[in-house]
Design a protein around this motif. Sequence first.
Motif, PDB file in Angstrom:
ATOM      1  N   THR A  72      19.097 -56.221 -16.928  1.00 40.26           N
ATOM      2  CA  THR A  72      19.864 -55.680 -18.051  1.00 40.26           C
ATOM      3  C   THR A  72      19.217 -54.421 -18.599  1.00 40.26           C
ATOM      4  N   LEU A  73      17.902 -54.457 -18.776  1.00 36.93           N
ATOM      5  CA  LEU A  73      17.180 -53.290 -19.278  1.00 36.93           C
ATOM      6  C   LEU A  73      17.258 -52.137 -18.280  1.00 36.93           C
ATOM      7  N   ALA A  74      17.108 -52.453 -17.002  1.00 35.30           N
ATOM      8  CA  ALA A  74      17.126 -51.405 -15.969  1.00 35.30           C
ATOM      9  C   ALA A  74      18.483 -50.714 -15.903  1.00 35.30           C
ATOM     10  N   VAL A  75      19.564 -51.492 -16.017  1.00 36.26           N
ATOM     11  CA  VAL A  75      20.903 -50.902 -16.001  1.00 36.26           C
ATOM     12  C   VAL A  75      21.100 -50.011 -17.222  1.00 36.26           C
ATOM     13  N   ASP A  76      20.635 -50.465 -18.367  1.00 34.20           N
ATOM     14  CA  ASP A  76      20.758 -49.656 -19.585  1.00 34.20           C
ATOM     15  C   ASP A  76      19.996 -48.344 -19.448  1.00 34.20           C
ATOM     16  N   LEU A  77      18.780 -48.416 -18.943  1.00 26.33           N
ATOM     17  CA  LEU A  77      17.982 -47.200 -18.772  1.00 26.33           C
ATOM     18  C   LEU A  77      18.622 -46.273 -17.741  1.00 26.33           C
ATOM     19  N   MET A  78      19.160 -46.843 -16.671  1.00 25.63           N
ATOM     20  CA  MET A  78      19.827 -46.045 -15.653  1.00 25.63           C
ATOM     21  C   MET A  78      20.973 -45.233 -16.267  1.00 25.63           C
ATOM     22  N   LYS A  79      21.799 -45.876 -17.091  1.00 27.40           N
ATOM     23  CA  LYS A  79      22.915 -45.186 -17.732  1.00 27.40           C
ATOM     24  C   LYS A  79      22.431 -44.105 -18.685  1.00 27.40           C
ATOM     25  N   ARG A  80      21.364 -44.368 -19.399  1.00 26.27           N
ATOM     26  CA  ARG A  80      20.829 -43.388 -20.348  1.00 26.27           C
ATOM     27  C   ARG A  80      20.293 -42.152 -19.623  1.00 26.27           C
ATOM     28  N   LEU A  81      19.564 -42.388 -18.533  1.00 24.48           N
ATOM     29  CA  LEU A  81      19.004 -41.261 -17.775  1.00 24.48           C
ATOM     30  C   LEU A  81      20.097 -40.409 -17.149  1.00 24.48           C
ATOM     31  N   ALA A  82      21.230 -41.047 -16.790  1.00 26.49           N
ATOM     32  CA  ALA A  82      22.321 -40.337 -16.126  1.00 26.49           C
ATOM     33  C   ALA A  82      23.486 -40.038 -17.059  1.00 26.49           C
ATOM     34  N   SER A  83      23.278 -40.162 -18.357  1.00 24.65           N
ATOM     35  CA  SER A  83      24.347 -39.932 -19.325  1.00 24.65           C
ATOM     36  C   SER A  83      24.760 -38.469 -19.369  1.00 24.65           C
ATOM     37  N   LYS A  84      25.884 -38.199 -20.002  1.00 25.49           N
ATOM     38  CA  LYS A  84      26.343 -36.819 -20.147  1.00 25.49           C
ATOM     39  C   LYS A  84      25.310 -35.981 -20.902  1.00 25.49           C
TER      40      LYS A  84
END
Length: 430
Positions: free
Chosen positions: A326-338
Motif C-alpha cells: 500500500t505504501l509503495a503504490v502510494d509513493l509510486m503515484k506521488r513520484l509519477a504525479s502531474k
Amino acid sequence: MKLSVRMVAVAAVLATAACAPQTSGNSSSDKDEKTGTLRVWLFQEVNNQPKEKVVDSVLADFEKEHEGTEVTVEYIPVETRAQRIKAAFNDPKSAPDLIEYGNTDTAGYVKDGGLADVTEDFGAWDEAKDTDPTARQSVTVGGKIYGVPYFVGVRALYYRTDVFEELGLDVPKTQAELIATAKEIRAARPELYGLAVGGAYTYGAMPFIWAHGGELATGKGGSYAAAIDSAAARKGIEAYTSLFGDDNCPAAKCAAMTGNDTITAFAAGKAAMAIGGDFSHAAVEAGKVKGTYAVVPLPGLKAGSIAPAFAGGNNLGVLKSTTHRTLAVDLMKRLASKEAQGKLFEAMGFLPTFSDVRQQVAAKEAFVKPFVATLAADTKFVPASPAWAQIDAGQVLPTMFQEVVSGKKDVDSAAADAAKKMNEAFGSAG
C-alpha cells in the motif's frame, strides 16, 4: 531524512548484487506493513543532482504524511540495471519495494514475475486518465498494468552553434549530410569529435537503421523473428558504423562509449554534435557549451524528413515481493504525479507522460519543440517480447556494432551473428 542516508555508494550496491543468490524466489509477499523502511531504486543520470532534489521533495511530503515510515533511495547505473534487478527478483529479502525501469524491460520483468499487478490501483488513480496512450501501453502486458509511466523520451541532434558559425556550416538536412558534416568538422577541428557516437549506444544507432527501412525484428503477439540482418538494416548499420574512425570518432575511444558518454563529451565541449534526448538537456545546460548549442530533429534520408526515433522513457513499478504494498503504490503515484513530472521536466527536461502537462511545458519551453516534432513523426519501439530484456542484457546489438568498428567482422557477418542470438532469445522466450 537526509540525502546522505538516501545515497548509497555504488561499490556497496554492486557488492550486494554480486552476493544475491541466483535461485528464483520472487513470490508475492503476504505482508502489507503500514510503517517501516521503503527501499527505492532510481536510475543515475549524467547530472543527477536536480533529479535528487525533485525526488527528495516528494519523499519529504510522503514521510510527513506516513508517520513511522522512512524511505531510502539508491541511484543505480542504467547500464548495470539488468543484473541488479534480476538479482532483486531472485532475492526478495534484499530487494527494493519500488523501482524505476526502462519501458523496454516491462515484458521481461513481468515474465520473470518480479512486478506487481497494479491494474486496479492505476484505474482508481484520478490522474491516470490523462496518461497518453503510448505511455500507458508501455506499462501494459496481457491487458494488465504493471506500473506507472514516469517520463517519455526521444532523441534529437544537439549541435554547437559556435562551431558551425566558425566553419560556415549549414545544419544537416539529410543523414548523408550529417555524416559528411561530422567528418568536415573533425578535419577542421581535430581536437573535436564531429559527431560523438558510441558502440554501446543502441538507441543512438537505431534511427540510422530505421531511416533506411530496416527493423530490429518482425512479428507480433509475442512471436518475433530477427530482422537486423536484412538488406535495409545492414545499410543502416553501415551508415552508423562509418562514423567510427579517425575522421570523426576514433574507434579506440568511441567503440565502448554509451549514450551518457556521448552527451558527457558534448557537454564538456569535446564534440560538435551528439544525438541526445530531451532528458539530456539538464546535463548539457550544466556543461561548458551552455549558450552555444541548439537542437533539431535528427534528419532522415530525404531533406525535410525526420529519422524515426526510439520511443523511449522510464516507468515506476512496485515489486511483487514488497512487504509494504500500500505504501509503495502510494509513493509510486506521488513520484509519477502531474506535479512531480512537471518538476522533473523543469529540473531534467524529462517530457511528462500526461498529455495535458506535456502541452503546458511545450508552450513554455522552446527547447522542447524538436523533441515534440520527433514524437509527432515516426517513432519506433523494441519488440514487445520478454526476450528483449535478454537481448539487451546480453549486449547483442552493441557487440555487433563493436565487432564492425573494430574490424573483427564485416557488416554482413556481424549482423548475421546478432540475428542468430536474437532468434535464440525469441525462441527461449516462447
